[in-house]
Design a protein around this motif. Structure first.
Motif, PDB file in Angstrom:
ATOM      1  N   UNK A  21       0.994  -1.297   0.064  1.00  0.00           N
ATOM      2  CA  UNK A  21       0.141  -0.309   0.141  1.00  0.00           C
ATOM      3  C   UNK A  21       0.699   1.141   0.307  1.00  0.00           C
ATOM      4  N   UNK A  22       0.733   2.494  -1.176  1.00  0.00           N
ATOM      5  CA  UNK A  22       1.617   3.302  -1.327  1.00  0.00           C
ATOM      6  C   UNK A  22       0.662   4.509  -1.670  1.00  0.00           C
ATOM      7  N   UNK A  23       0.613   5.574  -0.908  1.00  0.00           N
ATOM      8  CA  UNK A  23      -0.549   6.848  -1.153  1.00  0.00           C
ATOM      9  C   UNK A  23       1.208   7.036  -1.800  1.00  0.00           C
ATOM     10  N   UNK A  24       0.404   8.711  -2.599  1.00  0.00           N
ATOM     11  CA  UNK A  24       1.269   9.410  -3.153  1.00  0.00           C
ATOM     12  C   UNK A  24      -0.098  11.008  -3.040  1.00  0.00           C
ATOM     13  N   UNK A  25       0.825  11.973  -1.780  1.00  0.00           N
ATOM     14  CA  UNK A  25       0.047  12.672  -2.055  1.00  0.00           C
ATOM     15  C   UNK A  25       0.812  14.091  -3.009  1.00  0.00           C
ATOM     16  N   UNK A  26       0.066  13.877  -3.747  1.00  0.00           N
ATOM     17  CA  UNK A  26      -0.365  15.642  -4.875  1.00  0.00           C
ATOM     18  C   UNK A  26      -0.201  16.978  -4.685  1.00  0.00           C
ATOM     19  N   UNK A  27       0.377  17.834  -5.521  1.00  0.00           N
ATOM     20  CA  UNK A  27      -0.367  19.217  -4.645  1.00  0.00           C
ATOM     21  C   UNK A  27      -1.717  19.334  -4.873  1.00  0.00           C
ATOM     22  N   UNK A  28      -2.564  18.193  -5.559  1.00  0.00           N
ATOM     23  CA  UNK A  28      -4.070  18.809  -5.542  1.00  0.00           C
ATOM     24  C   UNK A  28      -4.938  17.658  -4.713  1.00  0.00           C
ATOM     25  N   UNK A  29      -4.602  16.394  -4.883  1.00  0.00           N
ATOM     26  CA  UNK A  29      -5.362  15.101  -4.227  1.00  0.00           C
ATOM     27  C   UNK A  29      -4.012  14.352  -3.555  1.00  0.00           C
ATOM     28  N   UNK A  30      -4.421  13.212  -3.280  1.00  0.00           N
ATOM     29  CA  UNK A  30      -4.184  11.969  -2.789  1.00  0.00           C
ATOM     30  C   UNK A  30      -4.563  10.417  -3.457  1.00  0.00           C
ATOM     31  N   UNK A  31      -3.575  10.041  -3.854  1.00  0.00           N
ATOM     32  CA  UNK A  31      -3.628   8.722  -5.569  1.00  0.00           C
ATOM     33  C   UNK A  31      -3.387   7.232  -4.484  1.00  0.00           C
ATOM     34  N   UNK A  32      -3.643   6.324  -4.993  1.00  0.00           N
ATOM     35  CA  UNK A  32      -2.624   4.923  -3.758  1.00  0.00           C
ATOM     36  C   UNK A  32      -2.223   4.064  -5.179  1.00  0.00           C
ATOM     37  N   UNK A  33      -1.994   2.896  -4.076  1.00  0.00           N
ATOM     38  CA  UNK A  33      -1.701   1.753  -5.981  1.00  0.00           C
ATOM     39  C   UNK A  33      -3.200   1.314  -5.547  1.00  0.00           C
ATOM     40  N   UNK A  34      -4.225   1.249  -4.631  1.00  0.00           N
ATOM     41  CA  UNK A  34      -5.114   0.223  -4.601  1.00  0.00           C
ATOM     42  C   UNK A  34      -6.780   0.780  -5.558  1.00  0.00           C
ATOM     43  N   UNK A  35      -6.658   1.715  -5.341  1.00  0.00           N
ATOM     44  CA  UNK A  35      -7.685   2.266  -5.933  1.00  0.00           C
ATOM     45  C   UNK A  35      -7.215   3.341  -7.701  1.00  0.00           C
ATOM     46  N   UNK A  36      -6.635   2.992  -8.696  1.00  0.00           N
ATOM     47  CA  UNK A  36      -6.394   4.262  -9.363  1.00  0.00           C
ATOM     48  C   UNK A  36      -7.410   3.968 -10.318  1.00  0.00           C
ATOM     49  N   UNK A  37      -7.471   5.073 -10.666  1.00  0.00           N
ATOM     50  CA  UNK A  37      -8.556   5.448 -11.849  1.00  0.00           C
ATOM     51  C   UNK A  37      -8.032   5.538 -13.230  1.00  0.00           C
TER      52      UNK A  37
END
Length: 501
Positions: free
Chosen positions: A307-323
């Motif tokens: 489980x990896x989360x990336x906190x970007x300047x606008x939102x948060x994405x992770x490795x399990x729920x990619x759009x």
């Protein structure tokens, strides 16, 4: 009313036989004509200036004649069980603090706080509240601090805090909440400026990690003493908060599960974790390109399912729920892929992953992404100057300093008048700078440590050779370096014919 008047008049007998008409009239005015707006302090309470305290009086009902001038009202340590909408006959326009702690309140009726429109601090702690409804806090638009700890709250219905636009601190510790009340942050009209949320000592088993990483004020969320499930996502969140030095995890290390310094809990990608220091790196790419940003501290061979989360300047994405429609996605090994990079993607990116290690003060889990030229975008997304602009600025500054120095030297050493050719002096006008103040006679003036002497001017057409009484005798004044070219030598006087021409 008539009986009250008769009682007042009956008490005006003076001396036991005769009544005083003046005293009777005054007493009648005091009994019947005293202004109702100036309320007296109720018998069970203590009043001091604008503070009214009815604490610890075993009250089961609220006093009806509470003074309206109060700015602080303390009703704690009583037996109040409900708060009706008409608990005071008129609104408290000046009341800022209301303390109702240590009672038996289990019900707050609709519009109960409509009579306190300017309330800033409300203490409802240590009561028996179980459910917070939509109308519980209606009308408290200026409330800044709400204390609800040590109750029996098991449910917070949607819209409970929709009127609390100014709420900054919310204490919900010591209740029975089993679900994180995320609606406090996302509901329309809610307290969007909330900087402090205490959910400690509840029954939370899990928290929405990605939603918490998206909040602007993560450093004020307290989660200690909850039966949280220790998984890799929670461990990553707590490690990230500890790297940020947030007080909720730094002050309660021993009461928070899944601590980074604990060997208990799940094993999260220890095989893929690197032991090298986490150094801040910068990744630059041209707009429209696709590039990848590795997660600091994780190897490319990290096991899938991490489980990896990336906190970007606008939102948060992770490795399990990619759009699939998103330009940003997290690969199974934790690497962030940016497709069709835009200039707006420039900024600081944080990789939140469970590394199960303590971080040094110089390490960083964040990277810098720059889309475009360095001369047009900085690490924070704002433009900065190129090297040529810096050189031009420095050259301009240096040239200005040189010109200023030359002007100062010219001002200090340039002769104030031009001596006429074939004349016996400077038209009778000259300025003499003396290096030694003791060599100048009376009549001279001091300016910045130097002596200035003025010769008396001569009229035009006058005989230069004719005797004239000078303003002061300079025949024996020795000067040093009056002119910039240094033609005058030390020891020569102003009467030297060579230098008088």
């Amino acid at each position: 009313m008539r009986s009250t008047a008769s009682q007042c008049l009956s008490g005006t007998d003076i001396g036991g036989s005769h009544s005083n008409p003046a005293s009777a009239a005054l007493l009648l005015l005091l009994c019947l004509g005293f202004p109702s707006s100036v309320a007296s302090c109720p018998p069970p309470c203590i009043c001091a200036s604008d503070i009214v305290s009815c604490s610890g009086r075993s009250l089961s009902m609220l006093p009806f004649d509470l003074p309206r001038y109060a700015t602080r009202l303390d009703l704690s340590h009583n037996n109040l069980s409900a708060l009706p909408p008409d608990w005071v006959p008129r609104p408290f326009e000046r009341l800022a603090t209301l303390v109702l702690s240590r009672n038996s309140l289990s019900r707050i009726e609709v519009n109960a706080f409509a009579v306190t429109p300017h309330l800033l601090h409300l203490d409802l702690s240590s009561n028996q509240l179980a459910v917070l409804n939509l109308s519980t806090f209606t009308g408290l638009k200026e409330l800044e601090e709400l204390l609800l700890f040590d109750n029996q709250i098991v449910q917070i219905n949607p819209g409970t805090f929709r009127d609390l636009h100014s709420l900054q601190k919310l204490y919900l510790s010591g209740n029975r909440l089993a679900t994180f009340p995320l609606g406090i942050y996302w509901e329309p009209g809610g307290p969007h400026n909330l900087t402090f949320l205490d959910l400690s000592h509840n029954r939370l088993s899990e928290v929405p990690v990605q939603s918490l990483l998206s909040l602007p004020h993560q450093d004020g969320i307290y989660l200690q003493e909850n039966p949280l499930v220790c998984d890799c996502a929670l461990l990553a969140l707590l490690e990230f908060w500890m790297w940020k030095q947030y007080h909720p995890v730094m002050d309660f290390k021993g009461e928070t599960p899944c601590r980074s310094d604990s060997r208990q809990g799940p094993v999260c990608s220890q095989q893929g974790a690197l032991d090298m220091p986490l150094v801040t790196k910068t990744y630059q790419e041209e707009p429209g390109k696709t590039f990848r940003v590795p997660c600091p501290g994780l190897a490319s061979s990290t096991q899938e399912g991490q489980m990896v989360f990336w906190v970007t300047p606008r939102f948060v994405v992770n490795s399990s729920t990619n759009d699939p429609d998103s330009r940003l996605r997290v690969l199974p090994n934790g690497t962030l892929e940016i497709q069709g990079a835009l200039v707006e993607d420039t900024g600081t990116y944080g990789c939140v992953a469970a590394r199960q290690r303590l971080y040094e003060s110089y390490e960083s889990v964040e990277v810098t992404v720059v889309v475009g030229n360095f001369s047009t975008a900085s690490t924070g997304g704002s433009p900065h100057r190129s090297s040529a602009e810096h050189f031009n600025t420095a050259f301009t500054t240096l040239a200005s300093c040189v010109i200023s120095i030359i002007l100062v030297l010219l001002y200090l050493y340039l002769t104030p008048c031009r001596c006429r050719e074939r004349s016996g002096g400077c038209g009778g006008r000259a300025i003499v700078l003396c290096s030694d103040p003791r060599e100048v006679e009376s009549g001279q003036r001091r300016s910045n440590g130097k002596r200035v002497a003025f010769l008396e001017p001569q009229a035009e057409g006058s005989d230069i050779g004719s005797p004239k009484t000078p303003a002061m005798n300079l025949g024996h004044v020795i000067t040093e370096g009056i002119l910039k070219n240094g033609s005058r030598k030390v020891g020569q006087t102003l009467t030297d014919p060579v230098h008088m021409a």
